[in-house]
Design an enzyme around this catalytic site. Structure first.
Site, PDB file in Angstrom:
ATOM      1  N   THR A 206     -15.681  30.592 169.123  1.00 37.88           N
ATOM      2  CA  THR A 206     -15.564  29.134 169.024  1.00 37.88           C
ATOM      3  C   THR A 206     -14.114  28.647 169.033  1.00 37.88           C
ATOM      4  OG1 THR A 206     -17.566  29.128 167.663  1.00 37.88           O
ATOM      5  CG2 THR A 206     -16.294  27.118 167.706  1.00 37.88           C
ATOM      6  N   GLY A 236     -26.201  27.683 167.899  1.00 40.23           N
ATOM      7  CA  GLY A 236     -25.551  27.765 166.604  1.00 40.23           C
ATOM      8  C   GLY A 236     -25.133  26.419 166.057  1.00 40.23           C
ATOM      9  N   ASP A 237     -24.129  26.434 165.225  1.00 38.12           N
ATOM     10  CA  ASP A 237     -23.715  25.214 164.531  1.00 38.12           C
ATOM     11  C   ASP A 237     -22.775  24.328 165.335  1.00 38.12           C
ATOM     12  OD1 ASP A 237     -21.770  27.392 164.094  1.00 38.12           O
ATOM     13  OD2 ASP A 237     -20.663  25.875 162.991  1.00 38.12           O
ATOM     14  N   THR A 256     -16.070  27.398 162.458  1.00 41.41           N
ATOM     15  CA  THR A 256     -16.257  28.598 163.250  1.00 41.41           C
ATOM     16  C   THR A 256     -16.787  29.699 162.350  1.00 41.41           C
ATOM     17  OG1 THR A 256     -15.125  30.365 164.473  1.00 41.41           O
ATOM     18  CG2 THR A 256     -13.791  29.125 162.919  1.00 41.41           C
ATOM     19  N   GLY A 257     -17.769  30.438 162.823  1.00 41.58           N
ATOM     20  CA  GLY A 257     -18.313  31.518 162.008  1.00 41.58           C
ATOM     21  C   GLY A 257     -19.757  31.811 162.343  1.00 41.58           C
TER      22      GLY A 257
END
Length: 341
Positions: A206, A236-237, A256-257
């Protein structure tokens, strides 16, 4: 008695040093500010050559200088974050755009989002395969549609109607990402837990940017290729407003993660909410969410955040995060590892 005092002083120094190792907060000066990230994860010094380190620093500085140049001449925070992210999307160094990771099927599927804190407008796209710069499509959704998120073929048709650059999927191919996929799939097939852990960066990546312009307006944006070896159209997020991206008049956040944790805990919004309702500082809010709440449940990753006074937080609970900020022309500050501050 002297031994007790010495022990106490050493303890304070240790606590202070540990605090620096896990969070990075920069006091602002209410001037135009830009902060960016290129992904958090298991980024260790022994795994990068000096040439690779320099390449990351150079690209981060390029993005910071280009974005700040816009702010410095009176441009908007939205223009600045778009410019910075496009530079990272066009680089194979980051898991976004050109450097996007591969899905289980060997394709590249990208997500992006943007939110303008001044008026609360937001746009996002997910699961796209042919849009050269996904962040531009997210901006177009925000500015030129009645929706917040578009996905897949519909998002690509919309991008075409908006005259955005579309490319053949082969544009996103990079050999290093292909090898990353092969190694992860081999480890998964053999069910060797140690091998899978060796390639645990599959869930990171990201790029993101948050900017404050001269009018005090904040904008945040995020773009990603998602998770290596992802299946079934996983999202994802990053394109989820409130999870991977959020901005209002108080602050802006890009995350990010491991996205599933960030979605379940609406991480980006949670930081803003703590500032608004608990009246805590940006740094305190980010640390509480990332270092305490998220880490306690196994969620790994980090955020960049910026408030209306130009205060910056670059907080993460992983060994490293590509990151940097600029508040004064020609003086971008960039970092990779946890020990840098």
């Amino acid at each position: 008695m002297k031994k007790c005092i010495l022990f106490f002083l050493l303890l304070l120094i240790t606590i202070s040093e540990y605090s620096h190792l896990i969070a990075q907060n920069v006091r602002g000066s209410e001037m135009p500010t830009l902060v960016i990230h290129g992904g958090a994860g298991t980024i260790l010094k022994e795994n990068l050559t000096s040439q690779e380190e320099q390449a990351y620093h150079d690209k981060l500085k390029e993005a910071l200088n280009a974005g700040y140049e816009i702010l410095n001449v009176g441009g908007t925070s939205e223009e600045a974050v778009i410019t910075a992210i496009m530079i990272m999307e066009d680089s194979p160094l980051f898991n976004a755009g050109k450097g996007a990771v591969f899905t289980n099927e060997g394709t590249n599927e990208m997500d992006a989002s943007i939110m303008n804190g001044g008026n609360g407008s937001a746009g996002a796209i997910a699961g796209v395969k042919t849009i050269k710069n996904p962040i531009l499509a997210a901006q177009a959704v925000k500015n030129n549609s009645d929706h917040v998120m578009l996905s897949g073929a519909g998002a690509e048709k919309f991008a075409k109607d908006q005259n955005l650059d579309l490319v053949d999927p082969s544009y996103f191919f990079t050999e290093s990402r292909k090898q990353q996929l092969k190694k992860l799939q081999k480890a998964e097939k053999s069910k060797e837990e140690g091998s899978i852990q060796k390639w645990n960066d599959y869930k990171y990546g990201t790029v993101g940017a948050v900017a404050l312009d001269k009018n005090g307006n904040i904008c945040a944006a995020t773009s990603t290729g998602g998770m290596t070896n992802k299946k079934y159209g996983r999202i994802g997020d990053s394109p989820v407003i409130g999870a991977g991206t959020f901005a209002n008049k108080i602050c802006g956040v890009s995350a990010t993660g491991h996205g599933e944790y960030f979605i379940r805990n609406v991480v980006a919004y949670d930081i803003a909410a703590k500032m608004e309702y608990k009246k805590v500082s940006l740094g305190a809010a980010a640390e509480e969410v990332i270092l305490d709440k998220l880490k306690a449940i196994g969620g790994s990753g980090g955020v960049i955040a910026l408030d209306a006074k130009g205060n910056i937080s670059m907080t993460f609970n992983t060994p490293g995060m590509y990151r940097g900020y600029i508040q004064k022309e020609s003086k971008p500050m960039t970092f990779i590892y946890k020990q840098e501050y």
